[in-house]
Scaffold this motif. Structure first.
Motif, PDB file in Angstrom:
ATOM      1  N   CYS A 194       0.826  -1.196   0.000  1.00  0.00           N
ATOM      2  CA  CYS A 194       0.000   0.000   0.000  1.00  0.00           C
ATOM      3  C   CYS A 194       0.867   1.256   0.000  1.00  0.00           C
ATOM      4  O   CYS A 194       0.671   2.164  -0.800  1.00  0.00           O
ATOM      5  N   TYR A 198       0.967   2.624  -3.774  1.00  0.00           N
ATOM      6  CA  TYR A 198      -0.139   3.577  -3.912  1.00  0.00           C
ATOM      7  C   TYR A 198       0.068   4.899  -3.176  1.00  0.00           C
ATOM      8  O   TYR A 198      -0.597   5.870  -3.466  1.00  0.00           O
ATOM      9  N   GLN A 199       0.932   4.907  -2.166  1.00  0.00           N
ATOM     10  CA  GLN A 199       1.031   6.131  -1.356  1.00  0.00           C
ATOM     11  C   GLN A 199       2.398   6.789  -1.470  1.00  0.00           C
ATOM     12  O   GLN A 199       2.857   7.409  -0.517  1.00  0.00           O
ATOM     13  N   SER A 200       3.040   6.633  -2.619  1.00  0.00           N
ATOM     14  CA  SER A 200       4.416   7.094  -2.682  1.00  0.00           C
ATOM     15  C   SER A 200       4.767   7.701  -4.035  1.00  0.00           C
ATOM     16  O   SER A 200       5.454   7.090  -4.839  1.00  0.00           O
ATOM     17  N   HIS A 201       4.292   8.933  -4.264  1.00  0.00           N
ATOM     18  CA  HIS A 201       4.638   9.617  -5.501  1.00  0.00           C
ATOM     19  C   HIS A 201       5.848  10.511  -5.267  1.00  0.00           C
ATOM     20  O   HIS A 201       5.815  11.366  -4.383  1.00  0.00           O
ATOM     21  N   PRO A 202       6.923  10.360  -6.080  1.00  0.00           N
ATOM     22  CA  PRO A 202       8.061  11.279  -5.922  1.00  0.00           C
ATOM     23  C   PRO A 202       7.620  12.721  -6.215  1.00  0.00           C
ATOM     24  O   PRO A 202       6.639  12.950  -6.921  1.00  0.00           O
ATOM     25  N   LEU A 203       8.376  13.666  -5.683  1.00  0.00           N
ATOM     26  CA  LEU A 203       8.014  15.075  -5.863  1.00  0.00           C
ATOM     27  C   LEU A 203       7.903  15.459  -7.332  1.00  0.00           C
ATOM     28  O   LEU A 203       7.047  16.267  -7.708  1.00  0.00           O
ATOM     29  N   VAL A 206       4.577  14.593  -8.422  1.00  0.00           N
ATOM     30  CA  VAL A 206       3.598  15.509  -7.831  1.00  0.00           C
ATOM     31  C   VAL A 206       3.557  16.817  -8.631  1.00  0.00           C
ATOM     32  O   VAL A 206       2.491  17.382  -8.859  1.00  0.00           O
ATOM     33  N   GLN A 209       1.458  16.284 -11.591  1.00  0.00           N
ATOM     34  CA  GLN A 209       0.046  16.332 -11.223  1.00  0.00           C
ATOM     35  C   GLN A 209      -0.418  17.782 -11.116  1.00  0.00           C
ATOM     36  O   GLN A 209      -1.497  18.137 -11.578  1.00  0.00           O
ATOM     37  N   GLN A 210       0.438  18.604 -10.499  1.00  0.00           N
ATOM     38  CA  GLN A 210       0.128  20.027 -10.380  1.00  0.00           C
ATOM     39  C   GLN A 210      -0.033  20.654 -11.774  1.00  0.00           C
ATOM     40  O   GLN A 210      -0.992  21.392 -12.031  1.00  0.00           O
TER      41      GLN A 210
ATOM     42  N   GLN B 168      -6.870  -1.909   0.230  1.00  0.00           N
ATOM     43  CA  GLN B 168      -5.442  -1.599   0.343  1.00  0.00           C
ATOM     44  C   GLN B 168      -4.971  -1.510   1.784  1.00  0.00           C
ATOM     45  O   GLN B 168      -3.826  -1.845   2.084  1.00  0.00           O
ATOM     46  N   TYR B 213      -2.877  21.303  -4.710  1.00  0.00           N
ATOM     47  CA  TYR B 213      -1.600  21.148  -5.415  1.00  0.00           C
ATOM     48  C   TYR B 213      -0.849  22.471  -5.531  1.00  0.00           C
ATOM     49  O   TYR B 213       0.366  22.491  -5.593  1.00  0.00           O
ATOM     50  N   ASP B 253       0.465  11.165   0.074  1.00  0.00           N
ATOM     51  CA  ASP B 253       1.070  10.248  -0.889  1.00  0.00           C
ATOM     52  C   ASP B 253       2.332  10.779  -1.553  1.00  0.00           C
ATOM     53  O   ASP B 253       2.839  10.173  -2.499  1.00  0.00           O
ATOM     54  N   GLU B 255       6.144  11.070  -1.699  1.00  0.00           N
ATOM     55  CA  GLU B 255       7.084  10.054  -1.224  1.00  0.00           C
ATOM     56  C   GLU B 255       7.759  10.353   0.124  1.00  0.00           C
ATOM     57  O   GLU B 255       7.637   9.551   1.049  1.00  0.00           O
ATOM     58  N   LYS B 278       2.257   7.939   7.700  1.00  0.00           N
ATOM     59  CA  LYS B 278       2.623   6.819   6.823  1.00  0.00           C
ATOM     60  C   LYS B 278       3.632   5.905   7.499  1.00  0.00           C
ATOM     61  O   LYS B 278       4.069   4.925   6.920  1.00  0.00           O
TER      62      LYS B 278
END
Lengths: 324, 324
Positions: A194, A198-203, A206, A209-210, B168, B213, B253, B255, B278
Motif C-alpha cells: 500500500c 499507492y502512497q508514494s509519488h516522488p516530488l 507531484v 500532477q500540479q 489496500q 496542489y 502520498d 514520497e 505513513k
C-alpha cells in the motif's frame, strides 16, 4: 481445485526438464509484469534451476521494494537457455531488446492474459478472461505445488492489485478476490504494498500532477477532458516520461467527463496520445485505431507524427464523433 | 461457517420480534455507514417489517446510486420503534440529531467495528478486528439466511471497499477479500461502484484538488506536508465543506512525507485539523489528543478554537516533536 489444464501440465513438464531458464516481460514493465516475473523466477529458483530474469527497461521506482536483491536485470550477451518464459507480453516485439539475447533457446513459453496475444510461443497459455497475468502465475505455482513464500505472495499480490486498479475494474472476478485472500494469508504485506505502490509519488511526479490540474481543458459540455505534457513540462518537473503513467486518471475522474485524452510530446512532432472512456458506449480503441494505435474499449493509445496543433485538432474531432 | 456468536443470535431474535424498526448511522456518513445501513434496511424490509432508515446528514453525491428510491432520509417526529439499530456509529452522540427522534423505542442495538465504541446499546456487537461495518452487516445477513440481492450486494461491497481504501489498508483481512468475492458473485456491479465511487469527482472538488496542489507546503526535509483550506477557498471552488474528504491523501502520498496535515477553517477562528501518518512509529492520534481530538494511529483529527497562525504553529510543533 479444477482439473489441471493441458497447457499448464505441458508448461510444468517443460520447466521440470530445463536447467537454464530466462523469465522475461514487456517493455516499460508495470506491476503485473514485474510481479509475475519475479514470482515465477523465485518459485523456479527454489528448485535448484539456473534462472535469470530479464527486461529491456528497469524496474519502476515504486516497484523496487519487490526486488531488493536485484533479481531483475537488463539482458546480457552469450547466454543460452533450455527454456525462455515470457509473461504478460502480448507479442514477441513487446519483449523489446530482450529478443536479441534469447535467440539461443530450446523452447519459448508464452503466458499472458491479453486478448490481443499473438501466440508467439512454442507453448502458449493465454487466458484472456483473467484480469492479470499474476493470477496465471499464481495458478501455475499452485498446480506445481511450489511453496508460496511471503516474497512470492508480495509479488503476486502487487501484480493482481495493480492490474485490477486495486480490485476496482469491472474485469475483477470473484476468483481474483479469493486469490488475494490466499496471498494475504501467505504473508503478502499489505502495509508495504500500500505504502510503496499507492502512497508514494516522488516530488517530480507531484509536480506533473500540479501541471495537469493547472492546464487541463474541458470541451463538449465538459464531456471531453484533455491535457498536454510537453518535453519542457517534464523538464520543469524534473520528471522522467515514464512518470506520466496513471496521470490521465485524474482528468478521467472528473464527473461529467466521458473521454479523457493526454497528449504527450515524445520527441519534436512525435506525439503519444492516451485515451480513457468512462462510458461503455464509447470505445476508445476505435479512436486509437484511426491513428495507428490500439488498446481496449476503456483504455487505448497511439503514437502520431505531425504538428501538435494539427494532431490535437484531428484527435479531438475523432473523440467528438465517437461521442455522438 | 463458524458457530453463530451469541451477540448475533440475540440481535436476530430481537429483529424477528420487532414490527417497527429504524436503522441509523453517524453524522457526515461515509460509504461504510450508508452501505451497511441500506443493506440491513433492504434485507429486513424483505420480511414484511416496517423499516425506516434515518441519518442526520444527506447521502453524499457519490453514494446516491445506492439509494435511487430514497430509502435513506432525515428523521421525523412522532415515530415509535420496537427496535432501533445503530450501525457504524462509535458513540450515541455520533447519531447527531437522530437521537431526538428515536427516544420512543423498546430496544437499541449497536453494531460497529470502531475500537473506541462506547457500547451505548441495549445489545452491543462490536467487532473491532473487522475493517468495516459492512462485513458485520454481511455476517448478520448470512447468519439470518436472508437472500443477498444484487442491490444488497452493491451496498455491502461499497461499504467494504470504501472502508478498506479499496482493499489496500493493512487492516484488510483474508476474509474481507472472500466476502468481496461472494458479493461480486451475488451481483455487486463493479462497473457502477467503480465509476460512481472512485471515478467521479464533481468539478467543485477538482477545483479543491487544484487548490491543494498549488498551496501545499513541505517542511522538516519534506517529511511534513500541510495545506490550508479556508472558507474563501471553498467559496471560490463552489464546493461544500464535506467535499474535502480524502483530499489529504494527495499530500500524504508524496514520497518523503511522513505526516500530512490539513487545516480547515470551519468558522472564523474555528479550525478542524486532519492528520495522516505513513510511518507506524508516528501515531497521529497522540497528536490529535493534545488538541482534544482523537482517531487511529494512521488517521486522526481535532477541532481547535483560536487564531489560524497560532494553531498552525502549535500543531506543526507537535508534529515535529512526534517525528523525533
Amino acid at each position: 481445485m479444477k482439473k489441471t489444464p493441458k497447457a499448464i501440465e505441458k508448461i510444468l513438464a517443460a520447466i521440470a526438464g530445463s536447467k537454464t531458464l530466462c523469465v522475461t516481460g514487456h517493455i516499460r514493465p508495470d506491476g503485473d509484469c514485474i510481479g509475475s516475473q519475479l514470482a515465477l523466477a523465485l518459485a523456479i529458483r527454489e528448485h535448484g534451476k539456473d534462472v535469470v530474469c530479464w527486461n529491456q527497461d528497469p524496474v519502476p521506482d515504486k516497484l523496487r521494494f519487490l526486488d531488493r536483491t536485484g533479481i531483475l536485470c537488463t539482458p546480457e550477451k552469450g547466454r543460452s537457455f533450455d527454456c525462455v518464459i515470457a509473461i504478460d507480453a502480448a507479442s514477441y516485439e513487446r519483449l523489446g531488446t530482450v529478443c536479441e539475447f534469447i535467440q539461443d533457446r530450446k523452447l519459448l513459453i508464452n503466458i499472458d492474459h491479453h486478448t490481443s496475444n499473438t501466440r508467439f510461443g512454442d507453448l502458449n497459455w493465454i487466458s484472456s478472461r483473467q484480469p492479470s497475468s499474476g493470477e496465471l502465475a499464481f495458478r501455475l505455482i499452485k498446480e506445481a505445488r511450489w511453496p508460496i513464500t511471503p516474497k512470492i505472495a508480495n509479488c503476486l499480490f502487487t501484480a493482481i492489485s495493480t492490474d485490477t486498479g486495486s480490485f476496482q475494474y469491472p474485469t475483477t472476478l470473484p476468483s481474483t478476490y479469493h486469490t488475494a485472500a490466499e496471498l494475504v494469508h501467505h504473508g503478502a504485506d499489505l502495509s508495504t504494498v500500500c505504502r510503496e505502490v499507492y502512497q508514494s509519488h516522488p516530488l517530480s511526479r507531484v509536480r506533473l500532477q500540479q501541471h495537469l490540474y493547472n492546464h487541463f481543458k474541458l470541451t463538449q459540455s465538459n464531456r471531453i477532458a484533455y491535457c498536454w505534457l510537453r518535453m519542457r513540462d517534464y523538464n520543469r518537473a524534473g520528471a522522467h516520461p515514464n512518470e506520466s503513467e496513471g496521470l490521465i486518471d485524474y482528468i478521467r475522474d472528473i464527473e461529467p467527463v466521458v473521454v479523457a485524452c493526454i497528449f504527450e510530446e515524445v520527441a519534436p512532432n512525435q506525439i503519444r496520445i492516451s485515451l480513457r472512456s468512462k462510458d461503455h458506449s464509447v470505445n476508445v480503441s476505435d479512436i486509437a485505431l484511426q491513428f495507428g494505435g490500439g488498446g481496449h474499449k476503456a483504455a487505448a493509445g497511439a503514437r502520431i507524427e505531425g504538428s501538435p496543433n494539427e494532431i490535437q485538432r484531428k484527435v479531438l474531432k475523432a473523440i467528438r464523433a465517437a461521442l455522438k
